[in-house]
Write a protein that holds these residues in place. Structure first.
Motif, PDB file in Angstrom:
ATOM      1  N   THR A 170       0.831  -1.202   0.000  1.00  0.00           N
ATOM      2  CA  THR A 170       0.000   0.000   0.000  1.00  0.00           C
ATOM      3  C   THR A 170       0.865   1.250   0.000  1.00  0.00           C
ATOM      4  N   SER A 173       2.722   1.850  -3.349  1.00  0.00           N
ATOM      5  CA  SER A 173       1.865   2.379  -4.426  1.00  0.00           C
ATOM      6  C   SER A 173       1.041   3.547  -3.941  1.00  0.00           C
ATOM      7  N   ALA A 176       0.078   6.422  -6.425  1.00  0.00           N
ATOM      8  CA  ALA A 176      -0.852   5.966  -7.454  1.00  0.00           C
ATOM      9  C   ALA A 176      -2.248   5.738  -6.861  1.00  0.00           C
ATOM     10  N   LEU A 177      -2.308   5.075  -5.697  1.00  0.00           N
ATOM     11  CA  LEU A 177      -3.603   4.795  -5.091  1.00  0.00           C
ATOM     12  C   LEU A 177      -4.337   6.073  -4.732  1.00  0.00           C
ATOM     13  N   LYS A 178      -3.598   7.037  -4.189  1.00  0.00           N
ATOM     14  CA  LYS A 178      -4.234   8.302  -3.830  1.00  0.00           C
ATOM     15  C   LYS A 178      -4.843   8.965  -5.056  1.00  0.00           C
ATOM     16  N   ILE A 180      -5.903   7.507  -7.845  1.00  0.00           N
ATOM     17  CA  ILE A 180      -7.088   6.783  -8.289  1.00  0.00           C
ATOM     18  C   ILE A 180      -8.262   7.080  -7.365  1.00  0.00           C
ATOM     19  N   ALA A 181      -8.004   7.044  -6.055  1.00  0.00           N
ATOM     20  CA  ALA A 181      -9.077   7.304  -5.104  1.00  0.00           C
ATOM     21  C   ALA A 181      -9.640   8.706  -5.304  1.00  0.00           C
ATOM     22  N   PHE A 185     -13.453   8.533  -6.470  1.00  0.00           N
ATOM     23  CA  PHE A 185     -14.380   8.732  -5.365  1.00  0.00           C
ATOM     24  C   PHE A 185     -14.360  10.149  -4.830  1.00  0.00           C
ATOM     25  N   GLU A 187     -12.227  11.733  -3.248  1.00  0.00           N
ATOM     26  CA  GLU A 187     -11.749  11.778  -1.876  1.00  0.00           C
ATOM     27  C   GLU A 187     -10.371  12.400  -1.846  1.00  0.00           C
ATOM     28  N   VAL A 189      -7.146  12.024   0.210  1.00  0.00           N
ATOM     29  CA  VAL A 189      -6.657  11.013   1.135  1.00  0.00           C
ATOM     30  C   VAL A 189      -5.288  11.421   1.640  1.00  0.00           C
ATOM     31  N   VAL A 194      -5.013   6.872   5.507  1.00  0.00           N
ATOM     32  CA  VAL A 194      -4.709   5.513   5.059  1.00  0.00           C
ATOM     33  C   VAL A 194      -4.353   4.627   6.247  1.00  0.00           C
TER      34      VAL A 194
ATOM     35  N   SER B 154     -15.848   3.210  -1.796  1.00  0.00           N
ATOM     36  CA  SER B 154     -14.478   3.679  -1.605  1.00  0.00           C
ATOM     37  C   SER B 154     -13.742   2.804  -0.593  1.00  0.00           C
ATOM     38  N   PHE B 157     -12.784  -0.289  -2.377  1.00  0.00           N
ATOM     39  CA  PHE B 157     -11.614   0.005  -3.218  1.00  0.00           C
ATOM     40  C   PHE B 157     -10.326  -0.130  -2.413  1.00  0.00           C
ATOM     41  N   TRP B 158     -10.284   0.521  -1.266  1.00  0.00           N
ATOM     42  CA  TRP B 158      -9.063   0.461  -0.471  1.00  0.00           C
ATOM     43  C   TRP B 158      -8.781  -0.949   0.009  1.00  0.00           C
ATOM     44  N   PHE B 162      -5.560  -3.300  -0.429  1.00  0.00           N
ATOM     45  CA  PHE B 162      -4.855  -3.906   0.706  1.00  0.00           C
ATOM     46  C   PHE B 162      -4.668  -5.401   0.455  1.00  0.00           C
TER      47      PHE B 162
END
Lengths: 212, 212
Positions: A170, A173, A176-178, A180-181, A185, A187, A189, A194, B154, B157-158, B162
DNA sequence: GTACATTTCAAACGTATGTTTAAATTCGCT
DNA sequence: AGCGAATTTAAACATACGTTTGAAATGTAC
């Protein structure tokens, strides 16, 4: 900029940023010295080699984090009865967030570096970490075993490694995840978001009933 | 050896082994051609470039796995009511184990390659995968959402990311973990044992109550 | 068996890496 | 101000990488 920082510090900060973003092996000394606006040879002059620079970058955070964690583990171990698993896991939150004292974004950067340390196959890092902080880690495993008396130690072993995978992946990445989120969504983040999202997930997984 | 395999196949098998062991960027074409006992230039002759070789190695497994998964997902989606989360996750087990048809150790090798694909920052792989198999993945996400109606998308998604981290990391360190488990707990652990250990852990984590 | 296409091969190319060198510069101290 | 140590600098070194080249070898069809 008229940056009056020492060359050593400029290198450390440029290196940690690039290491976190793209990994240790994928980052060249020329990228680092170029971003830091110092001469290429100064890395070898001040740190000896790229390998030692990597360790210095990590050590700047570990030297703060690990004694703090050790202290928290010791405190929990002194309790009369087993701690709740979420209590044990929550102990990581504060010390991790305090890493922003090293640098703004310090928490996020460190966790990304930790992820890189495991996914980049840098054998010397595993040795370096276990050699310096193995004792602290043992205390944590003991705490988890006390929290989950129904689980055989081998099951706990596997589940803690599963959990390490979640964290490391987590954080590696993270950017990248932030993104996409944020896109999917709407959001925003932040790193502490997290971390706090992780705890119920990990606690539930670790404490899940055995499959028989 | 008197190996009558085609040069293409010899390259593919050497490449997948080395890629799984040490990652894509860390493996050189010279290591691959040396292990495969073919000429260095034959990689570019048969595959065009290293990038395309990486895709060919993955595609050999994905072309078998993903249609199988798609079929299973479609079957579950046809059910009248939401499926149990463990049912949805268990659907991966058989198709993954069937990858041993490509090669003995195929399941384990593929999962390690998958991990490398995420941790090595090979941008072209993400595009390649989403472009070819995005639709299939969407079905899986939908199934999980149906299984966990209480969780906001969301959060799912997370938690799915994970979980991906757990899988990828566990498989990437598969060999090391098996050795430690064997030494510390006198367990013999095979790949299907690890996969089945994962399911209750992942199911509990994904379905955990939200923190807020 | 000869002509053609495919495949293999050794060698080289261009580029990038971490590291070393030795001279030039800056700094700390009396 | 001037000396010696610490630091910075530009340049080169040795090595490794992915890729390209053009000739040799092999296979294929008539």
């Amino acid at each position: 900029m008229s940056n009056k920082q020492s060359t050593q510090l400029k290198i450390l900060e440029a290196a940690e940023q690039l290491f976190a973003e793209t990994g240790f092996s994928a980052t060249s000394l020329r990228q680092i010295t170029s971003l830091a606006e110092v001469n290429l040879a100064s890395v070898n002059y001040h740190f000896g080699s790229k390998k030692e620079l990597i360790q210095a970058v990590l050590q700047r955070y570990l030297a703060i984090l690990m004694p703090r964690l050790d202290q928290e583990f010791t405190r929990l171990l002194a309790a009369q009865q087993p701690n709740q698993l979420t209590t044990v896991l929550s102990v990581f939150v504060e010390p991790l967030l305090e890493l922003s004292a090293v640098q703004p974004q310090g928490t996020s950067t460190f966790l990304q570096l930790l992820g890189r340390g495991y996914t980049d196959v840098q054998g010397h890092l595993r040795w370096f970490f276990n050699h310096h902080y193995g004792r602290t880690l043992d205390k944590f495993v003991l705490l988890v075993q006390q929290s989950c008396p129904a689980l055989p130690p081998s099951e706990i072993f596997w589940r803690l490694h599963f959990s390490l995978g979640t964290i490391v992946f987590t954080m590696a990445s993270n950017v990248a995840l932030k993104d996409i989120a944020a896109a999917d969504f709407n959001e925003t983040v932040e790193i502490d978001g997290v971390i706090k999202r992780l705890i119920p997930y990990l606690a539930a997984g670790i404490a899940a009933p055995s499959a028989a």
